[in-house]
Design a protein around this motif. Structure first.
Motif, PDB file in Angstrom:
ATOM      1  N   ASP A  75     -36.693  -4.786 -23.547  1.00  0.00           N
ATOM      2  CA  ASP A  75     -37.643  -5.353 -24.945  1.00  0.00           C
ATOM      3  C   ASP A  75     -39.296  -4.885 -24.653  1.00  0.00           C
ATOM      4  O   ASP A  75     -39.961  -4.509 -25.443  1.00  0.00           O
ATOM      5  CB  ASP A  75     -37.563  -6.496 -25.231  1.00  0.00           C
ATOM      6  N   PHE A  76     -39.612  -4.911 -23.453  1.00  0.00           N
ATOM      7  CA  PHE A  76     -40.919  -4.854 -23.173  1.00  0.00           C
ATOM      8  C   PHE A  76     -41.280  -3.348 -23.152  1.00  0.00           C
ATOM      9  O   PHE A  76     -42.213  -3.025 -23.923  1.00  0.00           O
ATOM     10  CB  PHE A  76     -41.157  -5.167 -21.650  1.00  0.00           C
ATOM     11  N   GLU A  77     -40.421  -2.618 -22.717  1.00  0.00           N
ATOM     12  CA  GLU A  77     -40.449  -1.050 -22.967  1.00  0.00           C
ATOM     13  C   GLU A  77     -40.366  -0.666 -24.234  1.00  0.00           C
ATOM     14  O   GLU A  77     -41.255   0.346 -24.658  1.00  0.00           O
ATOM     15  CB  GLU A  77     -39.503  -0.235 -22.119  1.00  0.00           C
ATOM     16  N   LEU A  78     -39.614  -1.303 -25.014  1.00  0.00           N
ATOM     17  CA  LEU A  78     -39.305  -1.156 -26.440  1.00  0.00           C
ATOM     18  C   LEU A  78     -40.552  -1.185 -27.187  1.00  0.00           C
ATOM     19  O   LEU A  78     -40.888  -0.283 -27.904  1.00  0.00           O
ATOM     20  CB  LEU A  78     -38.343  -1.632 -27.226  1.00  0.00           C
ATOM     21  N   MET A  79     -41.219  -2.355 -26.815  1.00  0.00           N
ATOM     22  CA  MET A  79     -42.723  -2.757 -27.538  1.00  0.00           C
ATOM     23  C   MET A  79     -43.712  -1.704 -27.522  1.00  0.00           C
ATOM     24  O   MET A  79     -44.260  -1.256 -28.282  1.00  0.00           O
ATOM     25  CB  MET A  79     -42.895  -4.020 -27.087  1.00  0.00           C
ATOM     26  N   CYS A  80     -43.582  -1.451 -26.093  1.00  0.00           N
ATOM     27  CA  CYS A  80     -44.694  -0.274 -25.633  1.00  0.00           C
ATOM     28  C   CYS A  80     -44.550   1.089 -26.338  1.00  0.00           C
ATOM     29  O   CYS A  80     -45.446   1.875 -26.919  1.00  0.00           O
ATOM     30  CB  CYS A  80     -44.962  -0.023 -24.092  1.00  0.00           C
ATOM     31  N   ALA A  96     -53.762   1.336 -25.149  1.00  0.00           N
ATOM     32  CA  ALA A  96     -53.422   0.083 -24.582  1.00  0.00           C
ATOM     33  C   ALA A  96     -51.770  -0.089 -24.221  1.00  0.00           C
ATOM     34  O   ALA A  96     -51.582  -0.545 -23.280  1.00  0.00           O
ATOM     35  CB  ALA A  96     -53.819  -0.926 -25.805  1.00  0.00           C
ATOM     36  N   ALA A  97     -51.104   0.578 -25.152  1.00  0.00           N
ATOM     37  CA  ALA A  97     -49.700   0.656 -24.691  1.00  0.00           C
ATOM     38  C   ALA A  97     -49.164   1.344 -23.563  1.00  0.00           C
ATOM     39  O   ALA A  97     -48.345   0.945 -22.750  1.00  0.00           O
ATOM     40  CB  ALA A  97     -48.827   1.379 -25.914  1.00  0.00           C
ATOM     41  N   LYS A  98     -49.823   2.710 -23.300  1.00  0.00           N
ATOM     42  CA  LYS A  98     -49.506   3.171 -22.376  1.00  0.00           C
ATOM     43  C   LYS A  98     -50.078   2.501 -20.932  1.00  0.00           C
ATOM     44  O   LYS A  98     -49.079   2.233 -19.961  1.00  0.00           O
ATOM     45  CB  LYS A  98     -50.275   4.804 -22.226  1.00  0.00           C
ATOM     46  N   LEU A 101     -47.737  -0.738 -20.526  1.00  0.00           N
ATOM     47  CA  LEU A 101     -46.377  -0.176 -20.085  1.00  0.00           C
ATOM     48  C   LEU A 101     -46.396   0.074 -18.518  1.00  0.00           C
ATOM     49  O   LEU A 101     -45.673  -0.532 -17.514  1.00  0.00           O
ATOM     50  CB  LEU A 101     -45.790   0.960 -20.729  1.00  0.00           C
ATOM     51  N   HIS A 102     -47.279   0.846 -18.091  1.00  0.00           N
ATOM     52  CA  HIS A 102     -47.356   0.801 -16.626  1.00  0.00           C
ATOM     53  C   HIS A 102     -47.685  -0.235 -15.840  1.00  0.00           C
ATOM     54  O   HIS A 102     -47.177  -0.587 -14.656  1.00  0.00           O
ATOM     55  CB  HIS A 102     -48.423   2.107 -16.420  1.00  0.00           C
TER      56      HIS A 102
END
Ligand SMILES: CC(=O)c1cc(-c2ccccn2)c2ncccn12
Length: 121
Positions: A75-80, A96-98, A101-102
């Motif tokens: 879900d965290f990766e889906l959000m990003c 901000a998402a990139k 994510l990392h």
């Protein structure tokens, strides 16, 4: 695979709430705090079929909807990735998402290694 006892549900809930707190601190502008609305992001609900945000993840934890760490991480990766799909690369949101994510994946890996050390079931 084993049945979920009250104990390991409580242990997982505690771990996921801890991780969620770490991840939210990496989003100081709170871009990911709440569901994205079509009002602030035109056409969002037609472009993004599976929206996700930190408040939804919090509710899924308290409702016991995560059976393991992997589902939470998904879900965290889906959000990003939703954010990197809807927003152009040159936007503050995409960047901000990139970054999130990392940073988030790194923090969860190190917590997972700690978990292994503690041999939590
Ligand atoms: C996460 C995301 O894609 C997002 C968050 C926001 C957002 C979130 C909080 C305050 C302001 N903007 C946003 N605004 C326009 C387009 C996309 N977004």
């Amino acid at each position: 695979v084993l049945g979920r006892t009250k104990e390991n549900t409580a242990a997982l809930t505690q771990l996921l709430e801890h991780l969620l707190g770490l991840l939210e601190k990496k989003d100081p502008q709170q871009f990911f705090a709440w569901p994205v609305t079509d009002a602030i992001a035109p056409g969002y609900s037609t472009i993004i079929s599976n929206p996700m945000d930190f408040s939804t993840m919090k509710h899924k934890i308290t409702d016991g909807l995560y059976n393991n760490l992997k589902q939470f991480q998904n879900d965290f990766e889906l959000m990003c990735k939703n954010c990197m799909t809807y927003n152009q690369q040159d936007t503050v949101y995409y960047k901000a998402a990139k970054r999130l994510l990392h940073l988030g994946q790194k923090s969860m890996v190190s917590d997972k290694l700690m978990l292994l050390k503690r041999e939590v079931p």
